[in-house]
Design a protein around this motif. Structure first.
Motif, PDB file in Angstrom:
ATOM      1  N   MET A 209       0.821  -1.178   0.000  1.00 44.95           N
ATOM      2  CA  MET A 209       0.000   0.000   0.000  1.00 44.95           C
ATOM      3  C   MET A 209       0.872   1.251   0.000  1.00 44.95           C
ATOM      4  N   ALA A 210       1.942   1.205   0.774  1.00 47.48           N
ATOM      5  CA  ALA A 210       2.850   2.353   0.825  1.00 47.48           C
ATOM      6  C   ALA A 210       3.472   2.598  -0.545  1.00 47.48           C
ATOM      7  N   ARG A 211       3.796   1.529  -1.239  1.00 46.84           N
ATOM      8  CA  ARG A 211       4.395   1.662  -2.576  1.00 46.84           C
ATOM      9  C   ARG A 211       3.402   2.272  -3.564  1.00 46.84           C
ATOM     10  N   ALA A 212       2.153   1.854  -3.507  1.00 47.12           N
ATOM     11  CA  ALA A 212       1.132   2.407  -4.393  1.00 47.12           C
ATOM     12  C   ALA A 212       0.963   3.902  -4.140  1.00 47.12           C
ATOM     13  N   LEU A 213       0.965   4.298  -2.873  1.00 45.31           N
ATOM     14  CA  LEU A 213       0.840   5.719  -2.531  1.00 45.31           C
ATOM     15  C   LEU A 213       2.072   6.494  -2.995  1.00 45.31           C
ATOM     16  N   GLU A 214       3.238   5.910  -2.825  1.00 44.76           N
ATOM     17  CA  GLU A 214       4.466   6.575  -3.266  1.00 44.76           C
ATOM     18  C   GLU A 214       4.433   6.828  -4.774  1.00 44.76           C
ATOM     19  N   LEU A 215       4.038   5.823  -5.536  1.00 40.15           N
ATOM     20  CA  LEU A 215       3.963   5.988  -6.997  1.00 40.15           C
ATOM     21  C   LEU A 215       2.928   7.041  -7.380  1.00 40.15           C
ATOM     22  N   GLU A 216       1.790   7.014  -6.725  1.00 42.48           N
ATOM     23  CA  GLU A 216       0.737   7.984  -7.022  1.00 42.48           C
ATOM     24  C   GLU A 216       1.177   9.401  -6.679  1.00 42.48           C
ATOM     25  N   SER A 217       1.776   9.589  -5.519  1.00 40.53           N
ATOM     26  CA  SER A 217       2.195  10.937  -5.126  1.00 40.53           C
ATOM     27  C   SER A 217       3.322  11.462  -6.019  1.00 40.53           C
ATOM     28  N   LYS A 218       4.157  10.575  -6.552  1.00 44.10           N
ATOM     29  CA  LYS A 218       5.185  11.003  -7.513  1.00 44.10           C
ATOM     30  C   LYS A 218       4.533  11.521  -8.789  1.00 44.10           C
ATOM     31  N   ARG A 219       3.446  10.883  -9.213  1.00 44.52           N
ATOM     32  CA  ARG A 219       2.726  11.364 -10.400  1.00 44.52           C
ATOM     33  C   ARG A 219       2.189  12.775 -10.174  1.00 44.52           C
ATOM     34  N   TRP A 220       1.686  13.034  -8.958  1.00 47.52           N
ATOM     35  CA  TRP A 220       1.156  14.375  -8.669  1.00 47.52           C
ATOM     36  C   TRP A 220       2.263  15.412  -8.795  1.00 47.52           C
ATOM     37  N   THR A 221       3.401  15.145  -8.147  1.00 52.73           N
ATOM     38  CA  THR A 221       4.467  16.148  -8.111  1.00 52.73           C
ATOM     39  C   THR A 221       5.197  16.282  -9.444  1.00 52.73           C
ATOM     40  N   LYS A 222       5.124  15.253 -10.291  1.00 55.05           N
ATOM     41  CA  LYS A 222       5.707  15.350 -11.633  1.00 55.05           C
ATOM     42  C   LYS A 222       4.763  16.053 -12.593  1.00 55.05           C
ATOM     43  N   ASP A 223       3.615  16.482 -12.078  1.00 55.53           N
ATOM     44  CA  ASP A 223       2.615  17.205 -12.852  1.00 55.53           C
ATOM     45  C   ASP A 223       2.020  16.352 -13.976  1.00 55.53           C
ATOM     46  N   GLU A 224       1.908  15.053 -13.716  1.00 57.88           N
ATOM     47  CA  GLU A 224       1.263  14.177 -14.689  1.00 57.88           C
ATOM     48  C   GLU A 224      -0.250  14.291 -14.542  1.00 57.88           C
ATOM     49  N   ALA A 225      -0.932  14.355 -15.650  1.00 59.22           N
ATOM     50  CA  ALA A 225      -2.393  14.426 -15.628  1.00 59.22           C
ATOM     51  C   ALA A 225      -2.942  13.076 -15.170  1.00 59.22           C
ATOM     52  N   PRO A 226      -4.009  13.095 -14.383  1.00 64.87           N
ATOM     53  CA  PRO A 226      -4.617  11.829 -13.965  1.00 64.87           C
ATOM     54  C   PRO A 226      -5.328  11.163 -15.130  1.00 64.87           C
TER      55      PRO A 226
END
Length: 102
Positions: free
Chosen positions: A1-18
């Motif tokens: 679960m921590a890994r999934a959150l880490e990957l998701e939060s990296k997408r946010w900060t890299k400014d990737e569109a959802p």
């Protein structure tokens, strides 16, 4: 679960569109976490029904811990990343996670 959150939060900060689903902003994070919890429950029950009963409160506590981590990560994103182009879309995608997690 921590890994999934880490990957998701990296997408946010890299400014990737959802992702978009039916033209709505969407995140697979809730689906991934719910599947992890569900699979853990099913695996325990496949060993013994008693183990399935015993593991349920532990899985729910892990989910609660995850949700607190998710909130901290998202709060950090809200504070630090307002200038990003996909900020609003990522906020909407995270708001759309509320119902599945509920």
């Amino acid at each position: 679960m921590a890994r999934a959150l880490e990957l998701e939060s990296k997408r946010w900060t890299k400014d990737e569109a959802p992702l978009r689903l039916n033209s709505r902003c969407f995140s697979e994070l809730a689906i991934d976490i719910i599947q992890i919890i569900s699979q853990g429950q099913a695996k325990a029950e496949s060993i013994t029904l008693d183990l399935g009963t015993q593991i349920k409160p532990l899985l729910l506590e892990e989910l609660a811990r995850f949700l607190r981590s998710y909130q901290r990560a998202f709060d950090g994103f809200l504070e630090r990343c307002r200038q990003l182009r996909n900020y609003r879309a990522n906020v909407i995608a995270n708001i759309n996670n509320c119902l599945p997690f509920r």
